[in-house]
Design a protein around this motif. Structure first.
Motif, PDB file in Angstrom:
ATOM      1  N   GLY A  85      76.458   1.150 -35.232  1.00  0.00           N
ATOM      2  CA  GLY A  85      77.886   1.146 -35.492  1.00  0.00           C
ATOM      3  C   GLY A  85      78.412  -0.082 -36.202  1.00  0.00           C
ATOM      4  O   GLY A  85      79.563  -0.117 -36.621  1.00  0.00           O
ATOM      5  N   VAL A  86      77.574  -1.107 -36.342  1.00  0.00           N
ATOM      6  CA  VAL A  86      77.991  -2.326 -37.042  1.00  0.00           C
ATOM      7  C   VAL A  86      77.507  -2.233 -38.479  1.00  0.00           C
ATOM      8  O   VAL A  86      76.378  -1.817 -38.736  1.00  0.00           O
ATOM      9  CB  VAL A  86      77.422  -3.589 -36.361  1.00  0.00           C
ATOM     10  CG1 VAL A  86      77.763  -4.842 -37.141  1.00  0.00           C
ATOM     11  CG2 VAL A  86      77.944  -3.692 -34.937  1.00  0.00           C
ATOM     12  N   ARG A  87      78.378  -2.614 -39.410  1.00  0.00           N
ATOM     13  CA  ARG A  87      78.029  -2.506 -40.831  1.00  0.00           C
ATOM     14  C   ARG A  87      76.750  -3.277 -41.143  1.00  0.00           C
ATOM     15  O   ARG A  87      76.408  -4.254 -40.472  1.00  0.00           O
ATOM     16  CB  ARG A  87      79.183  -3.008 -41.687  1.00  0.00           C
ATOM     17  CG  ARG A  87      79.425  -4.483 -41.508  1.00  0.00           C
ATOM     18  CD  ARG A  87      80.615  -4.968 -42.269  1.00  0.00           C
ATOM     19  NE  ARG A  87      80.732  -6.400 -42.033  1.00  0.00           N
ATOM     20  CZ  ARG A  87      81.578  -7.173 -42.633  1.00  0.00           C
ATOM     21  NH1 ARG A  87      82.409  -6.677 -43.510  1.00  0.00           N
ATOM     22  NH2 ARG A  87      81.620  -8.459 -42.374  1.00  0.00           N
ATOM     23  N   GLU A  88      76.061  -2.814 -42.156  1.00  0.00           N
ATOM     24  CA  GLU A  88      74.791  -3.428 -42.555  1.00  0.00           C
ATOM     25  C   GLU A  88      74.773  -3.575 -44.060  1.00  0.00           C
ATOM     26  O   GLU A  88      75.001  -2.594 -44.763  1.00  0.00           O
ATOM     27  CB  GLU A  88      73.644  -2.540 -42.102  1.00  0.00           C
ATOM     28  CG  GLU A  88      72.288  -3.183 -42.233  1.00  0.00           C
ATOM     29  CD  GLU A  88      71.171  -2.269 -41.740  1.00  0.00           C
ATOM     30  OE1 GLU A  88      70.205  -2.122 -42.491  1.00  0.00           O
ATOM     31  OE2 GLU A  88      71.282  -1.717 -40.642  1.00  0.00           O
ATOM     32  N   PRO A  89      74.574  -4.769 -44.583  1.00  0.00           N
ATOM     33  CA  PRO A  89      74.390  -6.039 -43.871  1.00  0.00           C
ATOM     34  C   PRO A  89      75.706  -6.527 -43.267  1.00  0.00           C
ATOM     35  O   PRO A  89      76.780  -6.100 -43.676  1.00  0.00           O
ATOM     36  CB  PRO A  89      73.904  -6.986 -44.960  1.00  0.00           C
ATOM     37  CG  PRO A  89      74.482  -6.454 -46.228  1.00  0.00           C
ATOM     38  CD  PRO A  89      74.546  -4.959 -46.044  1.00  0.00           C
ATOM     39  N   ASN A  90      75.600  -7.427 -42.318  1.00  0.00           N
ATOM     40  CA  ASN A  90      76.757  -7.958 -41.606  1.00  0.00           C
ATOM     41  C   ASN A  90      76.721  -9.475 -41.698  1.00  0.00           C
ATOM     42  O   ASN A  90      75.887 -10.113 -41.073  1.00  0.00           O
ATOM     43  CB  ASN A  90      76.739  -7.503 -40.148  1.00  0.00           C
ATOM     44  CG  ASN A  90      77.999  -7.871 -39.418  1.00  0.00           C
ATOM     45  OD1 ASN A  90      79.063  -7.980 -39.998  1.00  0.00           O
ATOM     46  ND2 ASN A  90      77.875  -8.063 -38.114  1.00  0.00           N
ATOM     47  N   THR A  91      77.628 -10.036 -42.483  1.00  0.00           N
ATOM     48  CA  THR A  91      77.695 -11.485 -42.634  1.00  0.00           C
ATOM     49  C   THR A  91      78.586 -12.055 -41.538  1.00  0.00           C
ATOM     50  O   THR A  91      79.719 -11.624 -41.356  1.00  0.00           O
ATOM     51  CB  THR A  91      78.220 -11.866 -44.021  1.00  0.00           C
ATOM     52  OG1 THR A  91      77.299 -11.362 -44.997  1.00  0.00           O
ATOM     53  CG2 THR A  91      78.322 -13.373 -44.181  1.00  0.00           C
ATOM     54  N   GLY A 125      76.694   4.358 -30.947  1.00  0.00           N
ATOM     55  CA  GLY A 125      76.216   3.379 -29.977  1.00  0.00           C
ATOM     56  C   GLY A 125      76.375   3.839 -28.547  1.00  0.00           C
ATOM     57  O   GLY A 125      76.801   4.962 -28.263  1.00  0.00           O
ATOM     58  N   ILE A 126      76.055   2.960 -27.614  1.00  0.00           N
ATOM     59  CA  ILE A 126      76.002   3.325 -26.204  1.00  0.00           C
ATOM     60  C   ILE A 126      77.381   3.616 -25.612  1.00  0.00           C
ATOM     61  O   ILE A 126      77.482   4.309 -24.620  1.00  0.00           O
ATOM     62  CB  ILE A 126      75.271   2.262 -25.364  1.00  0.00           C
ATOM     63  CG1 ILE A 126      75.982   0.912 -25.453  1.00  0.00           C
ATOM     64  CG2 ILE A 126      73.833   2.135 -25.774  1.00  0.00           C
ATOM     65  CD1 ILE A 126      75.420  -0.136 -24.512  1.00  0.00           C
ATOM     66  N   LYS A 127      78.452   3.115 -26.210  1.00  0.00           N
ATOM     67  CA  LYS A 127      79.789   3.371 -25.685  1.00  0.00           C
ATOM     68  C   LYS A 127      80.489   4.502 -26.418  1.00  0.00           C
ATOM     69  O   LYS A 127      81.667   4.749 -26.209  1.00  0.00           O
ATOM     70  CB  LYS A 127      80.624   2.098 -25.740  1.00  0.00           C
ATOM     71  CG  LYS A 127      80.069   1.010 -24.856  1.00  0.00           C
ATOM     72  CD  LYS A 127      81.095   0.002 -24.524  1.00  0.00           C
ATOM     73  CE  LYS A 127      80.465  -1.000 -23.569  1.00  0.00           C
ATOM     74  NZ  LYS A 127      81.427  -1.704 -22.805  1.00  0.00           N
ATOM     75  N   SER A 128      79.768   5.213 -27.290  1.00  0.00           N
ATOM     76  CA  SER A 128      80.388   6.273 -28.084  1.00  0.00           C
ATOM     77  C   SER A 128      80.858   7.452 -27.223  1.00  0.00           C
ATOM     78  O   SER A 128      81.758   8.185 -27.614  1.00  0.00           O
ATOM     79  CB  SER A 128      79.433   6.767 -29.168  1.00  0.00           C
ATOM     80  OG  SER A 128      78.275   7.335 -28.601  1.00  0.00           O
ATOM     81  N   ALA A 129      80.290   7.628 -26.030  1.00  0.00           N
ATOM     82  CA  ALA A 129      80.712   8.720 -25.156  1.00  0.00           C
ATOM     83  C   ALA A 129      82.107   8.465 -24.582  1.00  0.00           C
ATOM     84  O   ALA A 129      82.803   9.395 -24.209  1.00  0.00           O
ATOM     85  CB  ALA A 129      79.709   8.897 -24.024  1.00  0.00           C
TER      86      ALA A 129
END
Length: 127
Positions: A53-59, A108-112
């Motif tokens: 869920g975090v953008r890639e790449p992530n500066t 991710g794990i909190k998506s539910a």
């Protein structure tokens, strides 16, 4: 969401806020809003293997706010966060920019249960 640093009665400033000052242990009973302040990039890195869920790449950058004009014991406070651009260097001046989603709440794990987490925050935008 706010971008606040905590301040104890002795003038020690820390980000994020804490119930008790990390320097002296007194309660942090005051805050200073950093969202209208500019900061300088101390160091940065780009992650190419990010969590779901975090953008890639992530500066990411550690920035230092000069709050000496506010007359606290600590004249500087540091914060870490995402940069708005991959074009960032040590010494660059940045300003905080509010964003509604720092990561995708549906991944991710909190998506539910995405409403159980705040997904907003600040990124550092080169000036």
């Amino acid at each position: 969401m706010t971008l606040e640093a905590g301040i104890c009665p002795n003038g020690h400033v820390s980000y994020p806020t804490h119930p008790r000052c990390p320097d002296c242990g007194d309660p942090q009973d005051e805050t200073v809003d950093l969202s209208d302040e500019r900061a300088e990039v101390v160091t940065w890195t780009t992650s190419t293997a990010t969590p779901p869920g975090v953008r890639e790449p992530n500066t990411l950058a550690i920035v230092e706010f000069d709050i000496s004009h506010l007359e606290y014991e600590d004249a500087f406070v540091r914060a870490m966060g995402q940069a708005t651009s991959d074009d960032i260097e040590t010494g660059d001046v940045v300003e905080p920019v509010y964003v509604e989603e720092l990561r995708d709440p549906d991944v991710g794990i909190k998506s539910a249960n995405p409403e159980s987490t705040d997904w907003d925050g600040y990124r550092w935008d080169p000036v």
